[in-house]
Scaffold this active site. Sequence first.
Site, PDB file in Angstrom:
ATOM      1  N   PRO A   2       5.604  18.116  12.599  1.00 14.80           N
ATOM      2  CA  PRO A   2       7.040  17.983  12.365  1.00 14.80           C
ATOM      3  C   PRO A   2       7.356  17.166  11.109  1.00 14.80           C
ATOM      4  O   PRO A   2       6.953  16.015  10.989  1.00 14.80           O
ATOM      5  CB  PRO A   2       7.522  17.261  13.628  1.00 14.80           C
ATOM      6  CG  PRO A   2       6.480  17.537  14.659  1.00 14.80           C
ATOM      7  CD  PRO A   2       5.193  17.582  13.901  1.00 14.80           C
ATOM      8  N   GLU A   3       8.033  17.795  10.174  1.00 16.34           N
ATOM      9  CA  GLU A   3       8.561  17.107   9.002  1.00 16.34           C
ATOM     10  C   GLU A   3      10.015  17.516   8.879  1.00 16.34           C
ATOM     11  O   GLU A   3      10.576  18.139   9.776  1.00 16.34           O
ATOM     12  CB  GLU A   3       7.725  17.451   7.764  1.00 16.34           C
ATOM     13  CG  GLU A   3       6.249  17.104   7.963  1.00 16.34           C
ATOM     14  CD  GLU A   3       5.457  17.002   6.676  1.00 16.34           C
ATOM     15  OE1 GLU A   3       6.057  16.831   5.596  1.00 16.34           O
ATOM     16  OE2 GLU A   3       4.215  17.070   6.743  1.00 16.34           O
ATOM     17  N   LYS A  51      13.770  13.034  10.228  1.00 20.64           N
ATOM     18  CA  LYS A  51      12.914  13.556  11.288  1.00 20.64           C
ATOM     19  C   LYS A  51      13.510  13.311  12.673  1.00 20.64           C
ATOM     20  O   LYS A  51      12.839  13.502  13.681  1.00 20.64           O
ATOM     21  CB  LYS A  51      11.528  12.915  11.199  1.00 20.64           C
ATOM     22  CG  LYS A  51      10.795  13.198   9.896  1.00 20.64           C
ATOM     23  CD  LYS A  51       9.415  12.575   9.930  1.00 20.64           C
ATOM     24  CE  LYS A  51       8.704  12.757   8.611  1.00 20.64           C
ATOM     25  NZ  LYS A  51       7.326  12.197   8.633  1.00 20.64           N
ATOM     26  N   ASN A 165       3.297  14.023   6.108  1.00 19.37           N
ATOM     27  CA  ASN A 165       1.986  13.974   5.483  1.00 19.37           C
ATOM     28  C   ASN A 165       1.659  15.224   4.663  1.00 19.37           C
ATOM     29  O   ASN A 165       0.972  15.142   3.641  1.00 19.37           O
ATOM     30  CB  ASN A 165       0.918  13.761   6.563  1.00 19.37           C
ATOM     31  CG  ASN A 165      -0.278  13.016   6.035  1.00 19.37           C
ATOM     32  OD1 ASN A 165      -0.133  12.121   5.211  1.00 19.37           O
ATOM     33  ND2 ASN A 165      -1.462  13.381   6.491  1.00 19.37           N
ATOM     34  N   ARG A 250      -3.582   8.220   7.698  1.00 18.64           N
ATOM     35  CA  ARG A 250      -3.267   9.645   7.704  1.00 18.64           C
ATOM     36  C   ARG A 250      -4.192  10.384   6.748  1.00 18.64           C
ATOM     37  O   ARG A 250      -4.426   9.923   5.629  1.00 18.64           O
ATOM     38  CB  ARG A 250      -1.811   9.878   7.291  1.00 18.64           C
ATOM     39  CG  ARG A 250      -0.798   9.252   8.247  1.00 18.64           C
ATOM     40  CD  ARG A 250       0.604   9.382   7.692  1.00 18.64           C
ATOM     41  NE  ARG A 250       1.591   8.714   8.529  1.00 18.64           N
ATOM     42  CZ  ARG A 250       2.278   9.308   9.490  1.00 18.64           C
ATOM     43  NH1 ARG A 250       2.079  10.589   9.738  1.00 18.64           N
ATOM     44  NH2 ARG A 250       3.162   8.636  10.194  1.00 18.64           N
TER      45      ARG A 250
END
Length: 274
Positions: A2-3, A51, A165, A250
């Site tokens: 999810p972005e 988000k 990311n 990440r």
Amino acid sequence: MPEGDTVWQAAKRLHTALAGNVLVLSDLRVPRYATADLTGRRVLDVTPRGKHLLTRIEGGLTLHSHLRMDGSWKVYEAGQRWGGGPAHQIRAVLGTDDRTAVGYRLPVLELLRTTDEARAVGHLGPDLLGPDWDPGKALENLLRDPERPLGEALLDQRNLAGIGNVYKSELCFLLGVTPWLPVGALPVDRASQLPVIAKKLLEFNRDRPARITTGRRAPNLFVYGRAARPCPRCGTPVRTANQGDGSRERPTYWCPRCQSGPTPRPTGEHAATA
């Protein structure tokens, strides 16, 4: 993952399914709101903020949720079997006469007064897909800490909201610098293009089921998830390493030929590269 674009799509699905309709089913499966009952109230709108998802409900209430890594909202027609995961992963159910929205694995779920939404999202920077988008303010926020690695600054939602990311790695590739480059070392011409390119990436993908940053379907991404595979631009094997501010590491991807700037040593230390 999810972005900003994923959340925008989720908000669109929820808004289409729920907005303007009265809730006939309400089940918030978190201890704090277990007794909350929203049935009989009309859903006014579902709005993305970075988000975050804000489901506004008649009576001055907002159901605030955040997907983080694993959360999702699924929409089902009346009588359709739910298939987003086992029942114990369900955190919220909102149903109308013909649609049911089910929230799975939601790490953040809170019911608040609509007038108090700033408590949940007021810290966010300009939203890349929102009406408050301000490229100048976003760049100003990013440059506030010139020594901070660019990748970390891009993930900080207080600077600009919506980048995760995947877009972090892809945006750094398009700028021709590594995610470990200090923000203040970004050349002026590229710094001015950063907010423009970031917005184009998210807007281009907000209605697409699969992200594309290369302009074609194969490969659809330049570096993210392509460790050891050839860079689509120069053929050099893409590299990967973890990056984080200490709270969470990440996986980060870059091309050692197309991107200049510091890169991590195997020990986690940094070394400058051409």
